[in-house]
Design a protein around this motif. Structure first.
Motif, mmCIF file in Angstrom:
data_model
loop_
_atom_site.group_PDB
_atom_site.id
_atom_site.type_symbol
_atom_site.label_atom_id
_atom_site.label_comp_id
_atom_site.label_asym_id
_atom_site.label_seq_id
_atom_site.Cartn_x
_atom_site.Cartn_y
_atom_site.Cartn_z
ATOM 1 N N GLN A 48 112.699 40.326 31.381
ATOM 2 C CA GLN A 48 111.985 39.237 32.063
ATOM 3 C C GLN A 48 110.957 39.860 32.869
ATOM 4 O O GLN A 48 110.840 40.963 33.052
ATOM 5 C CB GLN A 48 113.281 38.591 32.993
ATOM 6 C CG GLN A 48 113.991 37.703 32.527
ATOM 7 C CD GLN A 48 114.875 37.015 33.506
ATOM 8 O OE1 GLN A 48 115.031 37.356 34.503
ATOM 9 N NE2 GLN A 48 115.341 35.703 33.043
ATOM 10 N N ARG A 49 109.757 39.049 33.271
ATOM 11 C CA ARG A 49 108.683 39.700 34.031
ATOM 12 C C ARG A 49 109.347 39.983 35.498
ATOM 13 O O ARG A 49 110.157 39.106 35.839
ATOM 14 C CB ARG A 49 107.738 38.423 34.024
ATOM 15 C CG ARG A 49 106.585 38.962 34.492
ATOM 16 C CD ARG A 49 105.379 37.813 34.506
ATOM 17 N NE ARG A 49 105.075 37.644 32.935
ATOM 18 C CZ ARG A 49 104.332 36.508 32.792
ATOM 19 N NH1 ARG A 49 103.393 36.042 33.662
ATOM 20 N NH2 ARG A 49 103.841 36.510 31.402
ATOM 21 N N GLU A 50 108.883 40.989 35.922
ATOM 22 C CA GLU A 50 109.300 41.499 37.192
ATOM 23 C C GLU A 50 108.116 41.943 38.129
ATOM 24 O O GLU A 50 107.060 42.251 37.735
ATOM 25 C CB GLU A 50 110.234 42.494 37.051
ATOM 26 C CG GLU A 50 109.691 44.006 36.395
ATOM 27 C CD GLU A 50 110.750 45.174 36.438
ATOM 28 O OE1 GLU A 50 111.707 44.978 36.988
ATOM 29 O OE2 GLU A 50 110.077 46.029 35.954
ATOM 30 N N LEU A 51 108.361 41.741 39.494
ATOM 31 C CA LEU A 51 107.544 42.111 40.478
ATOM 32 C C LEU A 51 107.176 43.701 40.390
ATOM 33 O O LEU A 51 108.390 44.126 40.640
ATOM 34 C CB LEU A 51 107.492 41.695 41.590
ATOM 35 C CG LEU A 51 106.515 41.876 42.762
ATOM 36 C CD1 LEU A 51 105.154 41.354 42.756
ATOM 37 C CD2 LEU A 51 107.261 41.495 44.291
ATOM 38 N N VAL A 52 106.014 44.226 40.556
ATOM 39 C CA VAL A 52 105.985 45.604 40.649
ATOM 40 C C VAL A 52 105.533 46.007 42.061
ATOM 41 O O VAL A 52 106.393 46.700 42.798
ATOM 42 C CB VAL A 52 104.982 46.252 39.627
ATOM 43 C CG1 VAL A 52 104.602 47.624 39.995
ATOM 44 C CG2 VAL A 52 105.288 45.980 38.246
ATOM 45 N N VAL A 53 104.848 45.172 42.652
ATOM 46 C CA VAL A 53 104.079 45.477 43.939
ATOM 47 C C VAL A 53 103.370 44.009 44.463
ATOM 48 O O VAL A 53 102.598 43.515 43.674
ATOM 49 C CB VAL A 53 103.323 46.676 44.105
ATOM 50 C CG1 VAL A 53 102.276 46.740 43.275
ATOM 51 C CG2 VAL A 53 102.851 46.836 45.636
#
Length: 118
Positions: A48-53
């Motif tokens: 799944q797409r995830e937040l990096v920053v």
């Protein structure tokens, strides 16, 4: 309406460095980063797409635990350009990286591919 164009994705060896850029443009706002909160997400194959920053309009930064100490977000407010400096790259950093802008609306770039491999 905000347009986001990422660049800088490439093949990098483990332990190497890479800097991604996100050029933001708008027909309405000349200073996009004072209006929109910005962020970098990534999506690895099969995940799944995830937040990096993320970085707020006021400059508050929030990093994913997996990248703390290795990745740094920065921005050039005058040129509406967002950056992602990635150091000590790991194979698990391989993903498509997306730039996002959030306010009342949400905008995404087309993504740029980062591959970490020897």
């Amino acid at each position: 309406q905000v347009q986001l164009v990422e660049s800088g994705g490439d093949l990098v060896q483990p332990g190497g460095s890479l800097r991604l850029s996100c050029a933001a443009s708008s027909d309405i706002f000349s200073k996009i980063f004072v209006v929109y909160n910005m962020g970098w997400y990534r999506q690895a194959p099969g995940k799944q797409r995830e937040l990096v920053v993320s970085i707020t309009r006021t400059g508050n930064e929030d990093y994913a635990d997996s990248v703390k100490g290795r990745i740094t977000i920065s921005r050039d407010d005058a040129n509406n350009t967002l950056y992602l400096q990635m150091n000590n790259q790991k194979p698990e950093d391989k993903a498509i990286y997306y730039c996002t802008a959030h306010s009342q609306n949400e905008y995404w770039g087309q993504g740029t591919q980062v591959t970490v491999s020897s």
